[in-house]
Design a protein around this motif. Structure first.
Motif, PDB file in Angstrom:
ATOM      1  N   ASN A 119       0.830  -1.195   0.000  1.00  0.00           N
ATOM      2  CA  ASN A 119       0.000   0.000   0.000  1.00  0.00           C
ATOM      3  C   ASN A 119       0.871   1.254   0.000  1.00  0.00           C
ATOM      4  OD1 ASN A 119       0.970   0.220   2.641  1.00  0.00           O
ATOM      5  ND2 ASN A 119      -0.894  -0.636   3.541  1.00  0.00           N
ATOM      6  N   LEU A 120       0.207   2.411   0.045  1.00  0.00           N
ATOM      7  CA  LEU A 120       0.917   3.689  -0.024  1.00  0.00           C
ATOM      8  C   LEU A 120       1.842   3.909   1.166  1.00  0.00           C
ATOM      9  CD1 LEU A 120      -1.752   6.204  -1.379  1.00  0.00           C
ATOM     10  CD2 LEU A 120       0.393   5.551  -2.481  1.00  0.00           C
ATOM     11  N   VAL A 121       1.467   3.432   2.340  1.00  0.00           N
ATOM     12  CA  VAL A 121       2.309   3.642   3.523  1.00  0.00           C
ATOM     13  C   VAL A 121       3.644   2.916   3.363  1.00  0.00           C
ATOM     14  CG1 VAL A 121       2.484   3.302   6.009  1.00  0.00           C
ATOM     15  CG2 VAL A 121       0.300   3.980   5.003  1.00  0.00           C
ATOM     16  N   SER A 122       3.603   1.657   2.961  1.00  0.00           N
ATOM     17  CA  SER A 122       4.839   0.900   2.756  1.00  0.00           C
ATOM     18  C   SER A 122       5.646   1.469   1.596  1.00  0.00           C
ATOM     19  CB  SER A 122       4.509  -0.577   2.500  1.00  0.00           C
ATOM     20  OG  SER A 122       3.807  -1.141   3.587  1.00  0.00           O
ATOM     21  N   ALA A 123       4.947   1.855   0.533  1.00  0.00           N
ATOM     22  CA  ALA A 123       5.645   2.448  -0.615  1.00  0.00           C
ATOM     23  C   ALA A 123       6.323   3.751  -0.230  1.00  0.00           C
ATOM     24  CB  ALA A 123       4.659   2.677  -1.757  1.00  0.00           C
ATOM     25  N   THR A 124       5.695   4.525   0.663  1.00  0.00           N
ATOM     26  CA  THR A 124       6.287   5.786   1.101  1.00  0.00           C
ATOM     27  C   THR A 124       7.569   5.552   1.885  1.00  0.00           C
ATOM     28  OG1 THR A 124       4.210   7.007   1.101  1.00  0.00           O
ATOM     29  CG2 THR A 124       5.916   7.793   2.596  1.00  0.00           C
ATOM     30  N   VAL A 125       7.622   4.485   2.675  1.00  0.00           N
ATOM     31  CA  VAL A 125       8.848   4.157   3.404  1.00  0.00           C
ATOM     32  C   VAL A 125       9.991   3.911   2.421  1.00  0.00           C
ATOM     33  CG1 VAL A 125       9.949   2.471   4.925  1.00  0.00           C
ATOM     34  CG2 VAL A 125       7.626   3.253   5.402  1.00  0.00           C
ATOM     35  N   VAL A 126       9.700   3.200   1.337  1.00  0.00           N
ATOM     36  CA  VAL A 126      10.709   2.953   0.307  1.00  0.00           C
ATOM     37  C   VAL A 126      11.163   4.263  -0.325  1.00  0.00           C
ATOM     38  CG1 VAL A 126      11.112   1.904  -1.954  1.00  0.00           C
ATOM     39  CG2 VAL A 126       9.913   0.623  -0.177  1.00  0.00           C
ATOM     40  N   CYS A 127      10.204   5.117  -0.665  1.00  0.00           N
ATOM     41  CA  CYS A 127      10.541   6.375  -1.328  1.00  0.00           C
ATOM     42  C   CYS A 127      11.406   7.254  -0.438  1.00  0.00           C
ATOM     43  CB  CYS A 127       9.260   7.117  -1.722  1.00  0.00           C
ATOM     44  SG  CYS A 127       8.314   6.315  -3.046  1.00  0.00           S
ATOM     45  N   ARG A 128      11.037   7.410   0.817  1.00  0.00           N
ATOM     46  CA  ARG A 128      11.839   8.235   1.735  1.00  0.00           C
ATOM     47  C   ARG A 128      13.223   7.636   1.936  1.00  0.00           C
ATOM     48  NH1 ARG A 128       8.927  12.199   4.439  1.00  0.00           N
ATOM     49  NH2 ARG A 128       6.655  11.931   4.530  1.00  0.00           N
ATOM     50  N   GLU A 129      13.291   6.315   1.994  1.00  0.00           N
ATOM     51  CA  GLU A 129      14.577   5.648   2.176  1.00  0.00           C
ATOM     52  C   GLU A 129      15.540   5.953   1.036  1.00  0.00           C
ATOM     53  OE1 GLU A 129      16.200   1.044   2.860  1.00  0.00           O
ATOM     54  OE2 GLU A 129      14.083   1.462   2.477  1.00  0.00           O
ATOM     55  N   LEU A 130      15.010   6.114  -0.161  1.00  0.00           N
ATOM     56  CA  LEU A 130      15.832   6.357  -1.339  1.00  0.00           C
ATOM     57  C   LEU A 130      16.055   7.837  -1.616  1.00  0.00           C
ATOM     58  CD1 LEU A 130      14.358   3.622  -3.693  1.00  0.00           C
ATOM     59  CD2 LEU A 130      16.512   3.572  -2.457  1.00  0.00           C
ATOM     60  N   GLY A 131      15.586   8.718  -0.697  1.00  0.00           N
ATOM     61  CA  GLY A 131      15.836  10.140  -0.869  1.00  0.00           C
ATOM     62  C   GLY A 131      14.763  10.880  -1.624  1.00  0.00           C
ATOM     63  N   PHE A 132      13.578  10.275  -1.794  1.00  0.00           N
ATOM     64  CA  PHE A 132      12.455  10.945  -2.436  1.00  0.00           C
ATOM     65  C   PHE A 132      11.446  11.357  -1.369  1.00  0.00           C
ATOM     66  CE2 PHE A 132      13.891   7.621  -5.520  1.00  0.00           C
ATOM     67  CZ  PHE A 132      14.522   8.480  -6.401  1.00  0.00           C
TER      68      PHE A 132
END
Length: 866
Positions: free
Chosen positions: A366-379
């Motif tokens: 979902n969006l919450v898990s996807a957001t963790v990935v995005c923030r982790e990569l600097g987005f």
């Protein structure tokens, strides 16, 4: 506490000023004028233009039509999809999927402010709702202004269960001027609060000149006017959500005193509501509303000021003191990476576990898990959580399934997940992906495609500064290829390059832009902007000139992705001694080593044979670059070959020297086999169309001509066998990192063993690939190639007891090496010691440094620039 102290400080300062002498008032007036100078409006930087003031007129609904409100809820992966829910008489309910169709979805999406419906989903795809089922057997023509105008059984009349709740997917495109928070998930259910847009408006002059804009007022557009938000109930969690929306992974504190001074000088226009976010929302639309300010008056914020946020950009978007913005996009966290995406900030999610890269299954993604990935990569936060392998299927294991994140983890590897040995039935058809919010860098405003038949093709024109003014010009086509075209398409947000053109006479652009303004462009393919690639700068060199010889591209939203099966290579390798009189056809096609020209017809050549199985795991078919009329007929193979160079076969010694290579002249591409449910489209026979369909693979059997490496002159020993697909990047792919397969091999003069075959980039470190001789605790000699700017290599074991420094050889070698014009570095491995041993120079070309690992543990490598 710090805010209260700052208020007390300014109150004290104000009282002091009132009692100052007139002369001090003059000085204070001058200082005040200098302070205000930095707040002069200088306009917005590229990428932040003032929005067009579109006016939206709400549809007139007859008085006898029930008043309802809609929202998309449930287990959704993006904001414009979800379970359809209806608010009627203060109670939220759902809609049954009986008789629901695309016309009803069209009415729903337009009522929510989206331009059109994409699809609809039955059977509670987004989870079961609760409460009443308000609508059943809905029949719409598509022209209704609200769902309540469609025919149905009547509001509240239904025989459905929540397992039949319908879902809707709307287009990303909004109706111009429509208020896009529809509604905010507020704490008063009957309140329908909507705004049209959100922005960060830079206030300080230093931030107005920066790209991207990272600090300023948070403003919402309501009723065609931009308004500020009162900071009375503003929290760092709110700032976290705002920064994530604009592509930033985090927020930081700012100098509040400067903004208080500005707020006192200019009367703000406040929005009527406060905002309350928990911090793990992907978008402001998921936050709740605080209390209303309307009772106090529009401009009243008590002792507060307009909300200010200061965001922290990821490393790929942050300026550095020495080199400005980084020349190429790099992931911040080595445990997670994105693959297969057409633009920056999107891709299939891959995680590193036990030294091997694998994917994530999309169950509960979902969006919450996807957001963790995005923030982790600097987005920033995630715009979309992708499922079903939409960005291509990965290879290797599926490491994680049923991922559940709170939203505050530093890495997705810290989230809870469920994964058994059987991967819970997950396959790569269920690979999860993300699309992240990225900062507005303004790159798209400095590049355009001109003269094409559609927005995805045309002559490449760039905006550069010449003699103090900005002018458009062309790019020299000399050396222009797929990698450069990939950067152009990515910069424009058009996905992948499908073709790179060195002549564009059929795309007449603006005559004023015919002049060449960029030449010598060489890209690695990972740059975010064409200006980040190597090029000649102001010293242009383009013998052919621009205009009709300018560079051009055509882009595509999808691309193929070829992957070689390493297990097939490992399992089918063997040695054959074949007489020369049976190799006449292969000799004519130059498939044998150069020494074969002097080999008698009754002698033998030793061939390393193997099969190769090349899969297309991408999103579109792999088609040859050459047009059908330029294919070459081969009498030996009795079919046409569409690609002269499609695969390289090479055998390397442990020091990286090539000892043998395959000379397969050309290839015919066809679908040998396909996954279940996919039909073959391409075949070589009868001058058929050539290519590899998505989900199919092309097999080159070990027993066909030229499917070998001639190892007649190779001595017994340990080697590295390497296969590279599409080595010259003639055809664009979504991922080139998986085009290489490497195998360890041992040859004793009679037999050969092939083992540890794996796809390039599939394991965590390439140490064993570069220095395979370091694993056997024996004295070996190795060669290392480094570019000219490198002076030394340092190796360190995990227990910090083993060190190695490698110095440059005194003179350059004749062989340029794999990195081009390089210097050769040489070292020898000996027993591990606690202190550095003296150097032992054996020649002008070689400098040996003693060291050896105690066991077979891999060393870690870091580079030191001296």
């Amino acid at each position: 506490m710090w805010l209260w102290r700052s208020r007390r400080y300014w109150t004290h300062t104000t009282m002091s000023i009132l009692w100052c002498l007139p002369s001090r008032l003059v000085v204070l007036s001058c200082v005040w004028s200098l302070c205000l100078a930095q707040f002069e409006y200088l306009g917005y930087p590229p990428g932040y233009p003032e929005p067009v003031e579109d006016q939206y007129t709400a549809p007139q609904i007859p008085a006898d039509v029930p008043r309802i409100q809609l929202r998309l809820a449930g287990e959704k992966r993006k904001h414009n999809e979800g379970r359809l829910e209806v608010l009627y008489e203060g109670e939220w309910g759902t809609v049954c999927d009986d008789d629901f169709n695309i016309h009803a979805a069209q009415v729903v999406c337009r009522e929510l402010g989206y331009s059109e419906a994409v699809s609809w989903a039955p059977s509670a795809k987004y989870g079961k709702g609760d409460g009443r089922i308000w609508f059943d057997n809905v029949h719409c023509t598509g022209k209704e202004k609200t769902l309540a105008q469609c025919e149905s059984n009547g509001i509240g009349v239904s025989d459905c269960k929540h397992s039949e709740d319908v879902g809707v997917v709307c287009s990303d495109k909004r109706i111009p001027g429509f208020r896009f928070l529809s509604p905010l998930n507020n704490n008063v259910d009957s309140l329908n609060i909507q705004v049209e847009d959100v922005r960060i408006r830079p206030i300080l002059a230093s931030y107005r000149k920066r790209i991207p804009v990272t600090e300023g007022y948070v403003e919402v557009k309501d009723g065609g006017k931009w308004k500020q938000i009162c900071d009375e109930e503003w929290s760092p969690m709110n700032s976290r959500v705002i920064c994530g929306m604009f592509g930033f992974p985090g927020e930081k504190r700012y100098n509040a005193r400067v903004y208080k001074m500005f707020a006192r000088r200019r009367t703000p226009s406040y929005w009527d509501y406060l905002v309350n976010c928990t911090g793990n929302e992907a978008h402001l639309s998921s936050c709740k509303l605080g209390h209303s300010l309307s009772a106090k008056g529009n401009s009243s914020c008590g002792q507060g000021i307009p909300v200010v946020v200061s965001c922290v950009p990821g490393r790929a978007f942050a300026p550095t003191p020495m080199a400005g913005y980084r020349k190429a996009f790099r992931q911040e966290q080595p445990l997670v990476r994105l693959r297969g995406g057409g633009v920056v900030g999107e891709g299939r999610v891959e995680v590193l576990k036990n030294g091997e890269w694998g994917t994530i299954c999309d169950d509960h993604w979902n969006l919450v898990s996807a957001t963790v990935v995005c923030r982790e990569l600097g987005f920033g936060t995630a715009k979309e959580a992708l499922s079903g392998g939409q960005l291509g299927q990965g290879m290797g294991p599926v490491h994680m399934n049923e991922v559940q994140c709170s939203g505050f983890e530093k890495s997705v590897t810290e989230c809870q997940f469920n994964m058994d040995k059987d991967s819970e039935g997950c396959s790569h058809e269920e690979d999860a992906g993300v699309r992240c919010n990225v900062p507005a860098m303004g790159f798209q405003q400095r590049l355009r495609l001109s003269g094409g038949r559609n927005p995805f093709e045309g002559r490449v024109e760039v905006l550069v500064e010449r003699n103090g003014s900005l002018v458009w010009g062309t790019v020299c086509s000399e050396g222009w290829g797929t990698m450069e075209a990939m950067v152009v398409c990515r910069q424009l947000g058009l996905g992948f390059a499908s073709n790179a053109f060195q002549e564009t006479w059929y795309w007449p652009g603006a005559v004023s832009a015919d002049a060449v303004v960029m030449s010598g462009v060489r890209c690695a393919g990972t740059e975010m902007s064409l200006s980040h690639c190597l090029h000649h700068g102001d010293h242009l060199s383009c013998p052919k000139g621009g205009a009709r010889h300018a560079a051009g591209v055509s882009c595509s939203e999808t691309a193929p992705d070829l992957v070689l099966n390493p297990q097939v290579v490992e399992q089918t390798t063997y040695i054959e001694d074949r007489p020369m009189f049976m190799l006449q056809c292969a000799y004519e096609e130059n498939c044998l080593a150069s020494t074969s020209s002097s080999t008698p017809a009754n002698s033998y050549r030793r061939l390393l044979r193997f099969s190769s199985q090349i899969h297309n795991n991408g999103q579109s078919d792999f088609r040859p670059k050459a047009s059908r009329d330029s294919w070459v007929w081969h009498d030996c193979h009795r079919h046409y070959h569409s690609m002269e160079i499609f695969t390289h076969y090479d055998l390397f010694s442990l020091n990286g020297s090539k000892v043998a290579e395959g000379h397969k002249a050309s290839f015919c591409l066809e679908d040998s086999e396909c996954d279940e449910g996919i039909e073959k489209k391409y075949e070589c026979a009868n001058f058929g169309e050539q290519g590899i369909t998505v989900g199919c693979w092309d097999t080159y059997r070990h027993d066909i001509d030229c499917q070998w490496v001639d190892i007649t002159d190779v001595k017994p020993g340990d080697y590295t066998f390497q296969i590279v697909i599409n080595p010259n990047y003639e055809v664009a792919e979504s991922d080139y990192t998986n085009n290489v397969v490497k195998c360890k091999s041992r040859y004793d003069g009679h037999r050969i063993w092939m083992y540890n075959c794996h796809i390039g980039g599939s394991i965590g470190g390439e140490t064993e690939e570069t220095f395979p001789g370091l694993l056997n605790n024996q004295v070996t000699h190795s060669l290392v190639w480094l570019p000219n700017h490198m002076r030394a290599l340092w190796f360190q074991n995990e227990d910090s007891t083993t060190f190695l420094g490698v110095l440059r050889c005194k003179t350059p070698t004749k062989d340029p090496g794999p990195l081009g014009n390089s210097w050769r570095l040489c070292f020898r491995t000996l027993a591990a010691v606690q202190h550095a041993s003296p150097l032992a120079s054996t020649s002008d070309q070689q400098v040996y440094i003693p060291y050896r690992l105690r066991d077979a543990t891999l060393v870690t490598i870091s580079f030191q620039y001296l």
